[in-house]
Design an enzyme around this catalytic site. Sequence first.
Site, PDB file in Angstrom:
ATOM      1  N   GLU A   1     -11.400 -49.528  22.448  1.00 12.07           N
ATOM      2  CA  GLU A   1     -10.339 -48.960  23.419  1.00 12.07           C
ATOM      3  C   GLU A   1     -10.210 -47.542  23.310  1.00 12.07           C
ATOM      4  OE1 GLU A   1      -7.599 -50.778  25.696  1.00 12.07           O
ATOM      5  OE2 GLU A   1      -9.663 -51.778  25.965  1.00 12.07           O
ATOM      6  N   ARG A   2     -10.026 -46.765  24.432  1.00 17.44           N
ATOM      7  CA  ARG A   2      -9.683 -45.330  24.390  1.00 17.44           C
ATOM      8  C   ARG A   2      -8.176 -45.407  23.971  1.00 17.44           C
ATOM      9  NH1 ARG A   2     -12.360 -46.588  29.194  1.00 17.44           N
ATOM     10  NH2 ARG A   2     -14.175 -45.609  29.298  1.00 17.44           N
TER      11      ARG A   2
ATOM     12  N   LYS B   1      -6.825 -55.296  36.376  1.00 18.32           N
ATOM     13  CA  LYS B   1      -7.130 -56.128  35.445  1.00 18.32           C
ATOM     14  C   LYS B   1      -6.049 -56.028  34.233  1.00 18.32           C
ATOM     15  CE  LYS B   1     -10.328 -54.387  32.705  1.00 18.32           C
ATOM     16  NZ  LYS B   1     -11.385 -53.772  31.923  1.00 18.32           N
TER      17      LYS B   1
END
Length: 491
Positions: A186-187, A160
Site C-alpha cells: 500500500e502507498r 473500491k
Amino acid sequence: MSDNAETARGTVLAVRGSVVDVRFEGRLPPIYSVLRVEMQSEIVIEVMTQLDVHRVRGIALTPTQGLARGMRVRDTGGPLLAPIGKNIISRMFDVFGRAIDRLPAPLEVQWRSIHRAPPPLSERSTRSEIFETGIKAIDVLVPLERGGKAGLFGGAGVGKTVLLTEMIHNMIRHQHGVSIFCGIGERCREGEELYRDMQAAGVLQNMVMVFGQMNEPPGSRFRVGHAALTMAEYFRDDEHRDVLLLIDNIFRFIQAGMEVSGLLGQMPSRLGYQPTMSTELSGLEERIANTHAGAITSIQAVYVPADDLTDPAAAHVFSHLSASIVLSRRRASEGLYPAIDLLQSSSKMATPGIVGERHYKLAQEIRRTLALYEDLKDVIAMLGLEQLSPEDRKTVARARRLERFLTQPFFATEQFSGLKGKLVSLQEALEGCERILHDEFKDYPESALYMIGAIGEARKENPPSSTSPTSAPIHAAKLTPARASPSDHES
C-alpha cells in the site's frame, strides 16, 4: 546453556541488497527462523534456505543500510510472530506486530507464529452458506460465500475503497463480526486515508489494520499477508467469531514473492514469475476457510496486468475465488453506485442448489433483461426509442428501473452525499427486483427507484406519474459514452 548460546550466534558473510549470507559454527537455524543483527537490532533477517552445514541465506525484512561483513547475528530461536488478543482491535500494525498508529503498544497480547498450516479437512464445514452484505447488487447477482474468497476488480476512482468500507460497516454493525484490513504494497497515503475514513465512519472499534507499505523491502511485503491471517485465525478459532478479511492488493503479494525469488537467484518461470508461485499463493489462500468454529470471508482486490486475464498471476488467483466483482468506470460516471458491472461479475454460489430456485431464476431474468438492454443501446442511440417494438420498449423500461433500484446509499458516504445509509436484506432485494420485472412500477418515474433501500420506499415518497414510461423518451445522451448532466436532460 553456554553451548546453546554460542551456537545461536553467527557471522555475516555477504550482503547483496536484501540477501544476506550468515555463517554458523554450530547448529543451523531452521527455515523461517528470524535473525537479528547484534550491533543494529532493528535489522531483521528471515532464513530462506540452508546452503551447507555452516551457511544459511536469508532475506532482510528491513532496510540493510549499515549492515557489513563480519557483524554478529543472533538467532532468536523462532519464526516471525504476530500479536493476537482482544486488545489488538482498533489498532494498526506493521509486519513485525509493532503499532504504527502513534498510540502506545497494546497491553496483554500474546504472540503467535505467522507460519501456520491450513485447517485440516476434518475441521472444515462442508455447508455452502451465503454471506449477506446488505448490498442489493451483490446479494442478488453476485452472492458471496461465507468462508469463501471474492475478487474485487477495479481501477482508481470507481468506489473500491467505499465498497470495502461499507462491507466492513455492515459486517460489524449487523453481524457482530470483526474485520481485518491487510494492505500489501500500500502507498502510505492510501493507508492513512483509509484509517481516517474508517475512523469517521465509526467502524474502527471492531477492526484491525496491518500494513506492509510500498517502500518496504520485498520480504516485508511478502510476509504481511501471513501476519494478518494469523490474527484472523485467532478470532475465528479462539473467539469463534466470523471474520471479514480485506486484502489490497493480492497481486502485490505475488509480486513481492517474485522479487524475493529473483533475489535468491531462482530461475524464473513463464513471464518472469517465481517457479513456486502456485505453492506460495495456495499457502496463503487455503488458510482462508470456513470451519465449525467460525469463518474467514475474504474480499481481495486483484490487479490484472495489462488487462490480460491469461496472465499467470491472474489465472492462479482466479482458481481460488468463489466470486468476481467487476467495478465499471462507465457506471460510476452515470452516478450508479455501487458501480458494479452486473453482467461481467459472477459467482459460483449462484446455483439453484445453494441460493434456491426462486433466487436463481430471478437473477437469470435480471441478467437477461440487462443484456437485452445492452444490445439495444446502439439502436436507441442511432434511431431512437420509437423504432423499437413495444416488447423491447418494455424491456428497456424494466432494465433502467432495475439499474436504478440496484443503486444504494451507503453508511460510509453519508457525510458526503447527505443520504442516510440503507441496509437491505436479501429477501427485500429479491422482492423489489421481482416486482419491477412484473411491471408493478411501470407508472413510477425512474428517479423514484434511484438511491433507495427496500422497494417500499418508492411508493411512500413518489406517487405514480400520469405518463407511462414506455411512451416517455429515453435520452440518447444517457446511452452514449459522453454523459450529459441532469440539467441537460431536463432542458
